[in-house]
Design a protein around this motif. Structure first.
Motif, PDB file in Angstrom:
ATOM      1  N   LYS A 143       0.822  -1.224   0.000  1.00 45.44           N
ATOM      2  CA  LYS A 143       0.000   0.000   0.000  1.00 45.44           C
ATOM      3  C   LYS A 143       0.853   1.270   0.000  1.00 45.44           C
ATOM      4  CE  LYS A 143      -2.215  -0.696   3.746  1.00 45.44           C
ATOM      5  NZ  LYS A 143      -3.077  -0.637   4.945  1.00 45.44           N
ATOM      6  N   ASN A 144       2.148   1.138   0.324  1.00 46.70           N
ATOM      7  CA  ASN A 144       2.998   2.329   0.490  1.00 46.70           C
ATOM      8  C   ASN A 144       4.266   2.196  -0.352  1.00 46.70           C
ATOM      9  OD1 ASN A 144       1.720   3.993   2.897  1.00 46.70           O
ATOM     10  ND2 ASN A 144       1.592   1.835   3.474  1.00 46.70           N
ATOM     11  N   GLN A 145       4.043   2.255  -1.678  1.00 42.32           N
ATOM     12  CA  GLN A 145       5.174   2.115  -2.605  1.00 42.32           C
ATOM     13  C   GLN A 145       5.997   3.411  -2.727  1.00 42.32           C
ATOM     14  OE1 GLN A 145       5.849  -0.859  -4.887  1.00 42.32           O
ATOM     15  NE2 GLN A 145       4.885  -1.677  -3.059  1.00 42.32           N
ATOM     16  N   ASP A 146       5.468   4.502  -2.173  1.00 45.43           N
ATOM     17  CA  ASP A 146       6.122   5.797  -2.381  1.00 45.43           C
ATOM     18  C   ASP A 146       7.020   6.214  -1.216  1.00 45.43           C
ATOM     19  OD1 ASP A 146       3.936   6.002  -0.709  1.00 45.43           O
ATOM     20  OD2 ASP A 146       3.376   8.021  -1.383  1.00 45.43           O
ATOM     21  N   ILE A 147       7.331   5.288  -0.317  1.00 51.01           N
ATOM     22  CA  ILE A 147       8.217   5.668   0.785  1.00 51.01           C
ATOM     23  C   ILE A 147       9.650   5.803   0.266  1.00 51.01           C
ATOM     24  CG2 ILE A 147       6.791   4.550   2.545  1.00 51.01           C
ATOM     25  CD1 ILE A 147       9.005   2.354   2.582  1.00 51.01           C
ATOM     26  N   VAL A 148      10.413   6.720   0.882  1.00 51.66           N
ATOM     27  CA  VAL A 148      11.798   6.933   0.438  1.00 51.66           C
ATOM     28  C   VAL A 148      12.816   6.429   1.464  1.00 51.66           C
ATOM     29  CG1 VAL A 148      11.214   8.876  -1.041  1.00 51.66           C
ATOM     30  CG2 VAL A 148      11.845   9.305   1.339  1.00 51.66           C
ATOM     31  N   GLY A 149      12.337   6.081   2.646  1.00 49.30           N
ATOM     32  CA  GLY A 149      13.276   5.591   3.644  1.00 49.30           C
ATOM     33  C   GLY A 149      12.579   4.921   4.811  1.00 49.30           C
ATOM     34  N   VAL A 150      13.319   4.035   5.472  1.00 42.57           N
ATOM     35  CA  VAL A 150      12.836   3.378   6.685  1.00 42.57           C
ATOM     36  C   VAL A 150      13.871   3.567   7.787  1.00 42.57           C
ATOM     37  CG1 VAL A 150      12.308   1.170   7.787  1.00 42.57           C
ATOM     38  CG2 VAL A 150      11.475   1.633   5.468  1.00 42.57           C
ATOM     39  N   ILE A 151      13.416   3.992   8.959  1.00 39.79           N
ATOM     40  CA  ILE A 151      14.265   3.997  10.149  1.00 39.79           C
ATOM     41  C   ILE A 151      13.729   2.897  11.057  1.00 39.79           C
ATOM     42  CG2 ILE A 151      15.182   5.338  12.079  1.00 39.79           C
ATOM     43  CD1 ILE A 151      14.722   7.866  10.495  1.00 39.79           C
ATOM     44  N   HIS A 152      14.566   1.909  11.328  1.00 37.86           N
ATOM     45  CA  HIS A 152      14.094   0.675  11.965  1.00 37.86           C
ATOM     46  C   HIS A 152      14.514   0.605  13.432  1.00 37.86           C
ATOM     47  CE1 HIS A 152      12.633  -3.396  12.182  1.00 37.86           C
ATOM     48  NE2 HIS A 152      13.831  -3.871  12.511  1.00 37.86           N
ATOM     49  N   PHE A 153      13.545   0.914  14.315  1.00 41.88           N
ATOM     50  CA  PHE A 153      13.768   0.812  15.759  1.00 41.88           C
ATOM     51  C   PHE A 153      13.130  -0.441  16.357  1.00 41.88           C
ATOM     52  CE2 PHE A 153      13.745   5.498  15.123  1.00 41.88           C
ATOM     53  CZ  PHE A 153      14.999   5.793  15.634  1.00 41.88           C
ATOM     54  N   ALA A 154      12.099  -0.954  15.709  1.00 39.31           N
ATOM     55  CA  ALA A 154      11.268  -2.001  16.317  1.00 39.31           C
ATOM     56  C   ALA A 154      12.114  -3.203  16.733  1.00 39.31           C
ATOM     57  CB  ALA A 154      10.186  -2.443  15.330  1.00 39.31           C
ATOM     58  N   ALA A 155      12.251  -3.389  18.033  1.00 36.77           N
ATOM     59  CA  ALA A 155      13.046  -4.497  18.580  1.00 36.77           C
ATOM     60  C   ALA A 155      12.866  -4.538  20.082  1.00 36.77           C
ATOM     61  CB  ALA A 155      14.527  -4.319  18.239  1.00 36.77           C
ATOM     62  N   SER A 156      13.076  -5.708  20.658  1.00 37.39           N
ATOM     63  CA  SER A 156      13.173  -5.816  22.112  1.00 37.39           C
ATOM     64  C   SER A 156      14.588  -5.405  22.495  1.00 37.39           C
ATOM     65  CB  SER A 156      12.888  -7.248  22.554  1.00 37.39           C
ATOM     66  OG  SER A 156      11.596  -7.639  22.132  1.00 37.39           O
ATOM     67  N   LYS A 157      14.749  -4.746  23.651  1.00 37.71           N
ATOM     68  CA  LYS A 157      16.019  -4.037  23.847  1.00 37.71           C
ATOM     69  C   LYS A 157      16.686  -4.200  25.206  1.00 37.71           C
ATOM     70  CE  LYS A 157      13.851   0.170  25.535  1.00 37.71           C
ATOM     71  NZ  LYS A 157      13.835   1.609  25.556  1.00 37.71           N
ATOM     72  N   ALA A 158      16.245  -5.092  26.059  1.00 36.43           N
ATOM     73  CA  ALA A 158      16.821  -5.178  27.404  1.00 36.43           C
ATOM     74  C   ALA A 158      17.790  -6.344  27.517  1.00 36.43           C
ATOM     75  CB  ALA A 158      15.713  -5.315  28.439  1.00 36.43           C
ATOM     76  N   VAL A 159      19.026  -6.027  27.914  1.00 33.48           N
ATOM     77  CA  VAL A 159      20.068  -7.049  28.014  1.00 33.48           C
ATOM     78  C   VAL A 159      19.647  -8.169  28.965  1.00 33.48           C
ATOM     79  CG1 VAL A 159      22.398  -7.483  28.894  1.00 33.48           C
ATOM     80  CG2 VAL A 159      21.976  -5.537  27.386  1.00 33.48           C
ATOM     81  N   GLY A 160      19.216  -7.804  30.178  1.00 33.69           N
ATOM     82  CA  GLY A 160      18.858  -8.810  31.182  1.00 33.69           C
ATOM     83  C   GLY A 160      17.723  -9.705  30.725  1.00 33.69           C
ATOM     84  N   GLU A 161      16.694  -9.096  30.142  1.00 28.64           N
ATOM     85  CA  GLU A 161      15.545  -9.877  29.674  1.00 28.64           C
ATOM     86  C   GLU A 161      15.951 -10.828  28.553  1.00 28.64           C
ATOM     87  OE1 GLU A 161      10.977  -8.771  28.511  1.00 28.64           O
ATOM     88  OE2 GLU A 161      12.542  -7.877  27.261  1.00 28.64           O
TER      89      GLU A 161
END
Length: 338
Positions: A71-89
């Motif tokens: 649906k979104n062929q016109d994007i020019v960039g992606v910034i990818h943060f989506a992740a789990s991030k805790a060392v201990g966990e």
């Protein structure tokens, strides 16, 4: 210009959405709200006067990712943060981290390969260095075996991006950041961990508010001046601005390689006890804490050499540790009054 920010309502993602909108980008924020809140959209609106387009998508669901990019062929960039991030966990639940951090990355990259050209900013981490052999850490430091599954997912993520770059038109910048802290100066957005905080500063501010009885300091027998671990604490707004600069570099085709890597930090290491004392100074109150056993997955010290980002990106961290902690405290006080 339409930019996708995955994990866009999270701590660093939301601050980056603000900076992108301030620079005139049209932003689509993707988040599954597993470690964030829909109210963050209001905070972004209150700062910028505009809400990003929001899509509630779990990037582990391949079909959902495919449908979104169709649906979104016109994007020019992606910034990818989506992740789990805790060392201990990650030590306690490694499969969650491998599923979330690797599968989501692969599914997004698969869709970007279908575009004629794509620009990709990857949220990486100083944990890729493991326990670096010397300080401060440069981008050329050897990648040591990861000490935690979280760190390993970032190492693997970088390897995947490099392999993909060799055979596709995707241009990428890997931003290896140190320890993001603080909140927006308006106190409209900030770090809001769900459940018990896994990171030092939100645990400090929650203890300062009386939500936690005391802070646990994991070990005071490390080979450091005061025996506690040393980290490089960078203000989240400084970090967010670096993402916009990196994206603009790719959009202007100023990158010299298909994949570039930059450290993002202040260049100064602060021990856990130094952070506690700095917080006591800015908040004007004593913080109850106790020394407990070391935590598995923690390195002794890590702080950045930021010369490359300073020179090539023209970016430099501006906020001091005390300013960062003061903004985190202001945020904590505001959300507890609501």
């Amino acid at each position: 210009m339409k930019i996708v920010v995955t994990g866009g309502l999270g701590f660093i993602g939301s601050h980056t959405v603000v900076e992108l909108q301030n620079q005139g980008f049209e932003v689509i924020a993707i988040d599954n709200l597993s470690n964030s809140s829909i109210e963050v959209l209001d905070g972004i609106y209150n700062i910028t006067g505009k809400k990003p387009i929001f899509e509630n998508i779990d990037l582990r669901e391949k079909q959902s990712v495919q449908d979104f990019f169709k649906k979104n062929q016109d994007i020019v960039g992606v910034i990818h943060f989506a992740a789990s991030k805790a060392v201990g966990e990650s030590v306690e639940n490694p499969l969650l981290y491998y599923e979330n951090n690797i599968n989501a990355l692969v599914y997004v990259l698969q869709e970007l390969t279908k575009l004629p050209e794509a620009n990709f900013i990857f949220s990486s981490s100083c944990t890729v260095y493991g326990q670096a052999e010397k300080m401060p850490i440069t981008e050329d430091a050897s990648i040591q075996p990861a000490i935690s599954p979280y760190g390993n997912t970032k190492q693997i993520g970088e390897e995947i991006i490099r392999d993909v770059a060799k055979v596709t038109t995707i241009n990428s910048i890997l931003l290896r950041y140190f320890n993001p802290i603080g909140a927006h100066s308006t106190a409209e957005i900030g770090e809001l961990p769900i459940g018990i905080p896994q990171n030092l500063v939100p645990f400090i501010t929650q203890t300062g508010m009386g939500l936690r009885k005391e802070l646990s300091v994991y070990g005071n027998d490390y080979p450091t001046p005061d025996g506690t671990c040393i980290r490089d604490y960078i203000h989240v707004v400084d970090l967010a601005k670096a993402h916009v600069i990196a994206l603009q570099r790719l959009l202007k085709k100023e990158n010299l390689e298909k994949v570039e890597t930059f450290n993002l930090g202040t260049g100064t290491g602060s021990s856990v006890l130094e952070v506690i004392h700095a917080f006591e100074k800015v908040s004007g109150q004593k913080l109850p804490y106790k020394i407990v056993a070391r935590r598995e997955g923690d390195v002794v010290e890590a702080y950045a050499n930021t010369d490359k980002a300073n020179k090539i990106l023209g970016w430099k961290a501006e906020s001091t540790l005390e300013e960062s902690l003061a903004s985190a405290w202001k945020w904590e006080q505001k959300i507890r009054k609501n």
